[in-house]
Design an enzyme around this catalytic site. Structure first.
Site, PDB file in Angstrom:
ATOM      1  N   HIS A 262       0.833  -1.211   0.000  1.00  0.00           N
ATOM      2  CA  HIS A 262       0.000   0.000   0.000  1.00  0.00           C
ATOM      3  C   HIS A 262       0.870   1.264   0.000  1.00  0.00           C
ATOM      4  CE1 HIS A 262      -3.564   2.481   1.313  1.00  0.00           C
ATOM      5  NE2 HIS A 262      -2.590   3.221   1.826  1.00  0.00           N
ATOM      6  N   GLU A 263       1.756   1.381   0.992  1.00  0.00           N
ATOM      7  CA  GLU A 263       2.565   2.598   1.104  1.00  0.00           C
ATOM      8  C   GLU A 263       3.469   2.771  -0.114  1.00  0.00           C
ATOM      9  OE1 GLU A 263       1.687   4.703   3.218  1.00  0.00           O
ATOM     10  OE2 GLU A 263       0.517   3.406   4.538  1.00  0.00           O
ATOM     11  N   HIS A 266       1.812   4.797  -2.693  1.00  0.00           N
ATOM     12  CA  HIS A 266       1.948   6.244  -2.451  1.00  0.00           C
ATOM     13  C   HIS A 266       3.330   6.728  -2.894  1.00  0.00           C
ATOM     14  CE1 HIS A 266      -1.742   6.934  -0.241  1.00  0.00           C
ATOM     15  NE2 HIS A 266      -1.463   6.044   0.687  1.00  0.00           N
ATOM     16  N   GLU A 292      -4.760   7.939  -2.457  1.00  0.00           N
ATOM     17  CA  GLU A 292      -5.227   6.628  -1.990  1.00  0.00           C
ATOM     18  C   GLU A 292      -5.531   5.700  -3.155  1.00  0.00           C
ATOM     19  OE1 GLU A 292      -5.240   5.026   0.932  1.00  0.00           O
ATOM     20  OE2 GLU A 292      -4.101   6.787   1.510  1.00  0.00           O
TER      21      GLU A 292
HETATM   22 ZN    ZN Z   1      -2.720   5.275   2.169  1.00  0.00          ZN
END
Ligand code: ZN
Length: 499
Positions: A262-263, A266, A292
Site C-alpha cells: 500500500h505505502e 503512495h 489513496e
Molecule cells: Zn494510504
C-alpha cells in the site's frame, strides 16, 4: 515582478517545508518520546516561518501582479500561480500566531494519542482533540467559500468539489452493495482455510519478501526507504526521497505485506511526478483521494489478483524458508482474501473496509455539522460498529483511539480512503481496455502497469484536479459501481459462489 523571482520565492518556501517533512518523519520513527515538547517548539517555529512566507509580501505582490499579467507567465509558471493562489486563499486570513498555536496543539495531540493508546482510553486525549476541533471550527469561516455545511469545507480541502450531499448518495450505494455481497457470502459461501496465516514469519523474512515485491511494483529504494512506526505512512520530501513506514507482526505476515504494498503505491506516485514540478506546490499528489487510489491500486487491485499471487508464491515460499511448503497455491490465495468483520480499520479486509470509513464519515459529520459532545464520541463509535459490522470494541484502543488522523487534525480526510477504493477500481477497468493486466501480473515485468498509471495519473502531480484526472484517464466521472463489481468477482471466486 518577474516569473523567476516568483518561482524562487516558492522554491524557498518548499525548502522549508521539506525540512519540516523530515522533522515529521523523525518524530514518527526515531525521536525519543521525551523530546516531543522540544520538537513541538521547533516545528511550531519553522512552520510559522513557512506560513508567514507563504502569505508574505513577496507572494502577495506576485499574486496581485500576475492577476493582470498572466500572459507573462510560462505554462509552468501559470500552473504554479494558480495553485499558489488557491493555497493563499485557503490560508491568508488565518493569523500566523493562530496557525503557529495550532501546530503546537497538533504536536501535543500526537503525544496524547500515544498515551491514550497505551491506556486504551480516549479520555487521555479528549482535551487535546477538543482543542483541535475548536481550532478547526475557528478556521472554517476563513476557509469557507460556497460550501453548504461546515463539514463540506473540510471535505473540500482533501478532495476538491466533494460534498456531504454527493457522499451521502455514493456511500449509500457502496453500503448497499457491500451488504448484499456480505449477505450472499454468509448464506452460500465456503469459508477459506486461514489457520496457517499465523505461522511465524520473522521480521527479516517479511522484509525480504515485501521489499522485493515493492521493488517489482516500481518503488525505487534508491529514492526511498522503509522504516518502522506505530501507524504506517508514506512521507515525501521530494521525488527522490519518498519514504515509507510499516509495523510488523511475526505471527501475521499479511499485515506488513499488504501495508508495505500500500505505502509503496503512495511512494511510486511521488517518485513518478514530472521533474518540471520540482520545488513547486505541484510536486505532490492531486488530492488525498487520488493518492489513496494509487496505494489501493497496489493493495486491493494488484494485491487481490490471482495471477499476481501465483507469480509471487514461489518467492514467498523461498523467503519463508519452507514454512508454507505444505500449502498449495489455491489455498494460500483464498486465505489472503478471507472477509471477516474486524474492529481495527487498518486490519480490515478489502470488502468490509469501506464500512469503517462510512462510520468515521458519519461521526465527523456529527462533530462539525451537529456539534455532538466530545464525551459521547466513544459510545457513538462503539454503537456504530455494532450496527454496521456486528461487533463491539471492548476498549478504546480497539475503538476510537486506533487511528492517528484526528490527533493529526485530519478531519475530512477519511472519506478519501473510500474514494481511493472507487477510483482504483475504475482505473483498473479503464486500464484493462488498453493492456492485459492479468497477463502482465503473471509475468516478470510489471512496468506496463506502472507506466500506464504514470502516464494517466502520476506525472501530472497536483497540476490537475481529481475529477479531471479521473475523467481523462477513464472517460467518465466517479462511478462506485466498478468497485462493487470488482469486489463481487474477487469474493465470489474465493468463497466459491456461482451465480
Ligand atoms: Zn494510504
Amino acid at each position: 515582478m518577474k516569473e523567476q523571482e516568483f518561482l524562487q520565492e516558492i522554491k524557498e518556501i518548499e525548502l522549508l517545508n521539506e525540512a519540516l517533512a523530515l522533522l515529521e518523519w523523525d518524530s514518527q520513527t526515531g525521536m525519543p518520546e521525551a523530546s516531543s515538547e522540544f520538537r513541538g517548539e521547533t516545528v511550531g517555529y519553522l512552520s510559522g516561518i513557512s506560513f508567514e512566507r507563504s502569505v508574505g509580501p513577496k507572494i502577495q505582490e506576485a499574486l496581485t501582479y500576475f492577476e493582470t499579467h498572466q500572459d507573462e507567465l510560462s505554462e509552468l509558471g501559470l500552473s504554479v500561480y494558480k495553485k499558489t493562489k488557491e493555497n493563499y486563499e485557503l490560508n491568508h486570513s488565518i493569523p500566523a500566531e493562530r496557525m503557529q498555536a495550532y501546530n503546537i496543539a497538533l504536536t501535543n495531540a500526537h503525544a496524547a494519542w500515544l498515551k491514550a493508546r497505551k491506556a486504551k482510553d480516549f479520555a487521555e486525549m479528549k482535551n487535546e482533540i477538543q482543542t483541535l476541533i475548536a481550532f478547526l471550527k475557528e478556521f472554517i469561516p476563513y476557509w469557507k467559500k460556497d460550501e453548504t455545511t461546515n463539514y463540506d469545507v473540510l471535505l473540500n480541502q482533501y478532495e476538491p468539489g466533494l460534498t456531504v450531499e454527493k457522499l451521502d448518495e455514493i456511500f449509500a450505494q457502496v453500503k448497499t452493495g457491500i451488504m448484499e455481497i456480505r449477505a450472499t457470502i454468509a448464506e452460500k459461501g465456503t469459508v477459506p482455510r486461514t489457520d496457517f496465516l499465523s505461522r511465524r514469519v520473522t521480521k527479516e523474512q517479511q522484509r525480504t519478501f515485501v521489499m522485493g515485491v515493492a521493488q517489482q511494483l516500481g518503488y525505487d529504494f534508491t529514492r526511498g526507504r522503509l522504516d518502522d512506526t506505530v501507524h504506517p505512512f508514506m512521507l515525501d520530501l521530494n521525488r527522490n526521497d519518498a519514504r515509507i513506514t510499516t509495523r510488523w507482526d511475526e505471527t501475521n505476515f499479511s499485515m506488513a505485506t499488504f501495508g508495505v504494498i500500500h505505502e509503496a503505491g503512495h511512494g511510486i506516485y511521488e517518485q513518478s511526478i514530472d521533474p518540471k514540478y520540482d520545488h513547486t506546490p505541484l510536486s505532490t499528489g492531486a488530492s488525498m483521494g487520488i493518492h489513496e487510489s494509487q496505494s489501493l491500486f497496489n493493495e486491493i487491485i494488484i494485491g487481490s489478483n490471482k495471477q499476481f499471487w501465483e507469480k509471487q508464491f514461489p518467492f514467498f515460499k523461498e523467503c519463508t524458508a519452507g514454512a508454507f511448503d505444505d500449502i498449495d497455491f489455491e489455498t494460500f490465495y483464498d486465505s489472503l482474501k478471507e472477509t471477516k468483520a474486524s474492529l481495527v480499520r487498518i486490519e480490515a479486509d478489502s470488502l468490509t473496509y469501506p464500512l469503517h470509513i462510512i462510520i468515521r464519515y458519519e461521526i465527523e459529520k456529527m462533530i462539525f455539522n451537529e456539534n455532538v459532545s466530545i464525551d459521547e464520541l466513544s459510545q457513538i463509535w462503539n454503537d456504530k460498529y455494532e450496527e454496521y459490522l456486528g461487533i463491539r470494541p471492548e476498549n478504546d484502543l480497539e475503538g476510537i483511539v486506533q487511528d492517528v488522523h484526528w490527533s493529526g487534525g485530519s478531519f475530512g480526510y477519511f472519506p478519501s480512503y473510500a474514494l481511493g477504493y472507487m477510483y482504483a477500481a475504475q482505473l483498473r477497468h479503464a486500464m484493462g481496455k488498453e493492456i492485459d493486466v492479468d497477463t502482465i501480473l503473471a509475468s516478470d515485468d510489471y512496468s506496463p502497469i506502472k507506466n500506464w498509471l504514470t502516464e494517466h495519473i502520476h506525472q501530472y502531480g497536483a497540476s490537475r484536479k481529481p475529477n479531471q484526472l479521473i475523467l481523462d484517464a477513464t472517460g467518465e466521472a466517479l462511478n462506485p459501481q466498478y468497485l462493487i463489481d470488482y469486489m463481487k468477482s474477487i469474493y465470489y471466486d474465493v468463497y466459491k459462489i456461482n451465480e
